[in-house]
Design a protein around this motif. Structure first.
Motif, PDB file in Angstrom:
ATOM      1  N   SER A 184      42.439  59.188  47.614  1.00 19.68           N
ATOM      2  CA  SER A 184      43.475  60.092  48.128  1.00 19.68           C
ATOM      3  C   SER A 184      44.777  59.984  47.349  1.00 19.68           C
ATOM      4  O   SER A 184      45.643  60.856  47.466  1.00 19.68           O
ATOM      5  CB  SER A 184      43.762  59.779  49.607  1.00 19.68           C
ATOM      6  N   LEU A 185      44.936  58.908  46.570  1.00 21.18           N
ATOM      7  CA  LEU A 185      46.241  58.579  45.993  1.00 21.18           C
ATOM      8  C   LEU A 185      46.271  58.651  44.476  1.00 21.18           C
ATOM      9  O   LEU A 185      47.280  58.301  43.856  1.00 21.18           O
ATOM     10  CB  LEU A 185      46.637  57.162  46.428  1.00 21.18           C
ATOM     11  N   LEU A 186      45.178  59.094  43.869  1.00 19.32           N
ATOM     12  CA  LEU A 186      45.095  59.110  42.411  1.00 19.32           C
ATOM     13  C   LEU A 186      46.148  60.027  41.802  1.00 19.32           C
ATOM     14  O   LEU A 186      46.575  61.008  42.403  1.00 19.32           O
ATOM     15  CB  LEU A 186      43.699  59.566  41.968  1.00 19.32           C
ATOM     16  N   ALA A 187      46.578  59.669  40.592  1.00 16.67           N
ATOM     17  CA  ALA A 187      47.448  60.496  39.753  1.00 16.67           C
ATOM     18  C   ALA A 187      48.890  60.566  40.220  1.00 16.67           C
ATOM     19  O   ALA A 187      49.595  61.496  39.893  1.00 16.67           O
ATOM     20  CB  ALA A 187      46.887  61.919  39.610  1.00 16.67           C
ATOM     21  N   ARG A 188      49.348  59.569  40.971  1.00 19.42           N
ATOM     22  CA  ARG A 188      50.788  59.505  41.248  1.00 19.42           C
ATOM     23  C   ARG A 188      51.254  58.232  41.924  1.00 19.42           C
ATOM     24  O   ARG A 188      52.429  57.929  41.946  1.00 19.42           O
ATOM     25  CB  ARG A 188      51.268  60.714  42.055  1.00 19.42           C
ATOM     26  N   MET A 189      50.365  57.402  42.513  1.00 17.69           N
ATOM     27  CA  MET A 189      50.859  56.209  43.186  1.00 17.69           C
ATOM     28  C   MET A 189      51.270  55.147  42.172  1.00 17.69           C
ATOM     29  O   MET A 189      50.540  54.867  41.222  1.00 17.69           O
ATOM     30  CB  MET A 189      49.820  55.633  44.130  1.00 17.69           C
ATOM     31  N   ASN A 190      52.420  54.573  42.397  1.00 14.70           N
ATOM     32  CA  ASN A 190      52.909  53.476  41.570  1.00 14.70           C
ATOM     33  C   ASN A 190      51.877  52.341  41.601  1.00 14.70           C
ATOM     34  O   ASN A 190      51.538  51.840  42.663  1.00 14.70           O
ATOM     35  CB  ASN A 190      54.262  53.015  42.126  1.00 14.70           C
ATOM     36  N   ILE A 191      51.384  51.922  40.441  1.00 13.05           N
ATOM     37  CA  ILE A 191      50.330  50.928  40.402  1.00 13.05           C
ATOM     38  C   ILE A 191      50.798  49.603  41.014  1.00 13.05           C
ATOM     39  O   ILE A 191      50.014  48.875  41.635  1.00 13.05           O
ATOM     40  CB  ILE A 191      49.813  50.726  38.963  1.00 13.05           C
ATOM     41  N   LYS A 192      52.086  49.285  40.883  1.00 11.26           N
ATOM     42  CA  LYS A 192      52.601  48.046  41.475  1.00 11.26           C
ATOM     43  C   LYS A 192      52.639  48.148  43.005  1.00 11.26           C
ATOM     44  O   LYS A 192      52.400  47.162  43.700  1.00 11.26           O
ATOM     45  CB  LYS A 192      53.976  47.740  40.910  1.00 11.26           C
ATOM     46  N   ALA A 193      52.914  49.335  43.505  1.00  4.58           N
ATOM     47  CA  ALA A 193      52.859  49.537  44.954  1.00  4.58           C
ATOM     48  C   ALA A 193      51.424  49.422  45.456  1.00  4.58           C
ATOM     49  O   ALA A 193      51.172  48.867  46.525  1.00  4.58           O
ATOM     50  CB  ALA A 193      53.447  50.895  45.322  1.00  4.58           C
ATOM     51  N   TRP A 194      50.479  49.930  44.668  1.00  6.45           N
ATOM     52  CA  TRP A 194      49.065  49.820  45.024  1.00  6.45           C
ATOM     53  C   TRP A 194      48.632  48.352  45.063  1.00  6.45           C
ATOM     54  O   TRP A 194      47.877  47.927  45.940  1.00  6.45           O
ATOM     55  CB  TRP A 194      48.215  50.592  44.024  1.00  6.45           C
ATOM     56  N   MET A 195      49.146  47.550  44.148  1.00  8.19           N
ATOM     57  CA  MET A 195      48.818  46.129  44.118  1.00  8.19           C
ATOM     58  C   MET A 195      49.304  45.414  45.384  1.00  8.19           C
ATOM     59  O   MET A 195      48.695  44.445  45.829  1.00  8.19           O
ATOM     60  CB  MET A 195      49.424  45.487  42.864  1.00  8.19           C
ATOM     61  N   MET A 196      50.379  45.891  45.981  1.00 10.39           N
ATOM     62  CA  MET A 196      50.854  45.342  47.251  1.00 10.39           C
ATOM     63  C   MET A 196      50.072  45.927  48.427  1.00 10.39           C
ATOM     64  O   MET A 196      49.804  45.241  49.416  1.00 10.39           O
ATOM     65  CB  MET A 196      52.349  45.636  47.428  1.00 10.39           C
ATOM     66  N   PHE A 197      49.726  47.193  48.329  1.00 12.98           N
ATOM     67  CA  PHE A 197      49.069  47.893  49.431  1.00 12.98           C
ATOM     68  C   PHE A 197      47.704  47.285  49.749  1.00 12.98           C
ATOM     69  O   PHE A 197      47.332  47.141  50.923  1.00 12.98           O
ATOM     70  CB  PHE A 197      48.919  49.375  49.071  1.00 12.98           C
ATOM     71  N   VAL A 198      46.932  46.929  48.730  1.00 12.92           N
ATOM     72  CA  VAL A 198      45.548  46.487  48.932  1.00 12.92           C
ATOM     73  C   VAL A 198      45.450  45.293  49.887  1.00 12.92           C
ATOM     74  O   VAL A 198      44.736  45.370  50.899  1.00 12.92           O
ATOM     75  CB  VAL A 198      44.870  46.186  47.580  1.00 12.92           C
ATOM     76  N   PRO A 199      46.124  44.178  49.632  1.00 14.65           N
ATOM     77  CA  PRO A 199      45.977  43.048  50.573  1.00 14.65           C
ATOM     78  C   PRO A 199      46.566  43.317  51.956  1.00 14.65           C
ATOM     79  O   PRO A 199      46.036  42.822  52.964  1.00 14.65           O
ATOM     80  CB  PRO A 199      46.722  41.904  49.869  1.00 14.65           C
ATOM     81  N   LEU A 200      47.644  44.114  52.017  1.00 10.48           N
ATOM     82  CA  LEU A 200      48.244  44.406  53.314  1.00 10.48           C
ATOM     83  C   LEU A 200      47.325  45.260  54.177  1.00 10.48           C
ATOM     84  O   LEU A 200      47.132  44.994  55.367  1.00 10.48           O
ATOM     85  CB  LEU A 200      49.602  45.099  53.118  1.00 10.48           C
ATOM     86  N   TRP A 201      46.747  46.298  53.585  1.00 13.65           N
ATOM     87  CA  TRP A 201      45.876  47.176  54.374  1.00 13.65           C
ATOM     88  C   TRP A 201      44.586  46.463  54.747  1.00 13.65           C
ATOM     89  O   TRP A 201      44.082  46.617  55.870  1.00 13.65           O
ATOM     90  CB  TRP A 201      45.563  48.463  53.607  1.00 13.65           C
ATOM     91  N   LEU A 202      44.038  45.674  53.846  1.00 12.58           N
ATOM     92  CA  LEU A 202      42.856  44.888  54.166  1.00 12.58           C
ATOM     93  C   LEU A 202      43.117  43.994  55.375  1.00 12.58           C
ATOM     94  O   LEU A 202      42.303  43.902  56.302  1.00 12.58           O
ATOM     95  CB  LEU A 202      42.452  44.034  52.962  1.00 12.58           C
TER      96      LEU A 202
END
Length: 489
Positions: free
Chosen positions: A158-176
């Motif tokens: 849902s987030l391809l082609a615009r999400m800040n990759i560093k924000a994604w790196m934080m999002f993964v463990p938090l959402w898990l």
């Protein structure tokens, strides 16, 4: 060596032949579970890595593939450090397990158990004993890990082609930690929905509904792609998209076939139903494309395949083959309608940029499959798998009508939890680092974000020339005006 006594098992099949073969180990179950885990892992790496890297515009191929690869690795470490026991350990809350590591040798080599799965009658007697598959905890931890990983990777679509990759790196463990573990414990690990009798054979709710709702919610907070990318976003390699889709389809044998936690007869039914529903759904989606748009779309066929796989997942080992066909017809038509018709006429879908339509292919198809499971779950098949031995679908009468209500309530819990928790996570991350890439990175793509490009070819993205300080657009083949002299290189 003396011959084996009559009617005895060959030595290779016997327990207790070495310290590594305890009396409780079933080699066949253990082998199938490890194979199933590997198949599910292959769905992500390389399956969705390839699919994401090829279904997007060329300038986003590297970033999209890397979001999937990073998520897989990050989930593995978080899972064994604290998240497994939050999903399948001892109860902390009715919907959550106690956090703890799954790394110690003593824990990993012991007989696998899901400690909160004992089901009691209202009178207090045991209806179904605690789930104790005949292999070690190490096998269970890894099998469940690949399910957690693919959930985050699906969400990334849902987030391809615009999400800040560093924000994604934080999002993964938090959402898990704050979302996935809640759904997994509630429905699989012995939480309140598990004991109430909500059916989710292999993740229609835990994986697909949650990732679809969370992806759509996160897409709102991250914001849309650039206007140019939303207007024109062709796949950079349709053939590789099919290769990734093929890995996803074949890997689903482990996805649904592994969830009885044994190489048993219910596993066989689940694998067959999975393929029946996926094939039916692909054909229906393709026929609808031909009827309404005059051409069969390859990408549409992939979407139909995915919706079929998702729809059958909550009921794969619980429904008969004829029901799998009906579910395939509906999974090929209902998500098609929401994506191709409703999406184009609804303001909220136009405003929220769900890059790959994960809301339709996973949230809609997952909820549809969960409700249809409540309708078609066959009583004898339910006894083979579910903790409540009297479970049945609505078409079989008796308590079946209540089952449909249970399925709806279970789906609403997953939807509500993900709407709230995903929003909180996105707001918190945005306080630390922007969720969306800067405009310059959105213009350029992979070369700006990673310093790498998928193909050594000129075409489709934008290129930054640091010696001239100009951005060139290969969509228009005209350089962006600047204060100095420019030339296309």
């Amino acid at each position: 060596m003396a011959a084996s006594p009559p009617n005895s098992l060959p030595v290779a099949y016997q327990a207790g032949t070495s310290l590594a073969v305890p009396l409780w180990l079933n080699k066949g179950d253990n082998a199938w579970q490890m194979i199933s885990a590997t198949l599910v892992g292959l769905q992500s790496v390389p399956g969705l890595v390839i699919l994401y890297g090829s279904i997007v515009k060329k300038k986003w191929a590297v970033n999209s593939a890397f979001m999937a690869l990073y998520a897989f690795a990050a989930v593995v470490i978080c899972w064994v450090t604290w998240a497994y026991k939050m999903s399948f350990g001892h109860k902390l809350l009715p919907f959550w397990g106690k956090a703890g590591p799954a790394l110690g040798q003593k824990f990993l080599l012991e007989w696998a158990t899901l400690p909160e799965t004992t089901q009691y009658f209202g009178s207090g007697g045991v209806e179904t004993a605690m789930a104790k598959p005949y292999y070690p905890m190490a096998t269970m931890v890894w099998f469940q890990c690949v399910f957690a990983a693919i959930t985050l990777i699906i969400l990334a679509g849902s987030l391809l082609a615009r999400m800040n990759i560093k924000a994604w790196m934080m999002f993964v463990p938090l959402w898990l930690t704050f979302s996935y573990t809640v759904g997994a414990f509630s429905l699989w690990g012995g939480g309140f929905l598990f004991h109430w009798g909500v059916m989710d054979y292999s993740g229609g709710y835990v994986i697909h509904l949650s990732s679809g709702i969370a992806g759509f919610t996160a897409a709102y907070w991250v914001g849309p792609r650039s206007r140019k990318d939303r207007e024109r976003f062709p796949p950079n390699n349709v053939i590789l998209t099919l290769a990734g889709a093929g890995l996803l389809w074949m890997g689903w044998a482990g996805f649904n076939g592994g969830d009885p936690y044994a190489a048993n007869i219910d596993s066989s039914v689940a694998v067959l139903n999975t393929n029946i529903c996926a094939a039916t759904s692909l054909l229906v989606w393709t026929w609808l494309d031909v009827i309404f748009f005059k051409k069969p779309s390859v990408i549409g066929a992939v979407q139909g395949m995915i919706t079929g796989l998702v729809c059958i997942t909550p009921g794969a080992g619980l429904v008969q083959g004829w029901a799998a066909i009906i579910m395939g017809i509906l999974s090929g038509s209902v998500p098609w309608f929401t994506m191709m018709i409703v999406h184009k006429k609804t303001k909220v879908f136009q405003k929220i940029d769900d890059t790959l339509g994960v809301f339709h292919t996973h949230a809609v198809a997952g909820l549809l499959g969960g409700i249809l499971t409540g309708l078609f779950a066959e009583p004898e098949l339910c006894k083979l798998f579910l903790p409540i031995t009297s479970s049945r679908g609505g078409v079989y009468g008796g308590s079946g009508g209540k089952q449909i209500l249970k399925q709806i309530v279970g789906g609403l819990f997953i939807i509500g939890w993900n709407l709230v928790v995903t929003s909180v996570i996105c707001v918190v991350i945005n306080l630390v680092i922007p969720l969306r890439m800067p405009d310059e990175e959105l213009m350029i793509g992979d070369d700006a974000v990673h310093g790498e490009e998928a193909y050594a070819l000129w075409g489709d993205g934008e290129k930054y020339d640091p010696t001239k300080h100009d951005i060139y657009s290969d969509d228009t083949l005209h350089p962006k005006p600047s204060s100095g002299a420019t030339q296309v290189v």
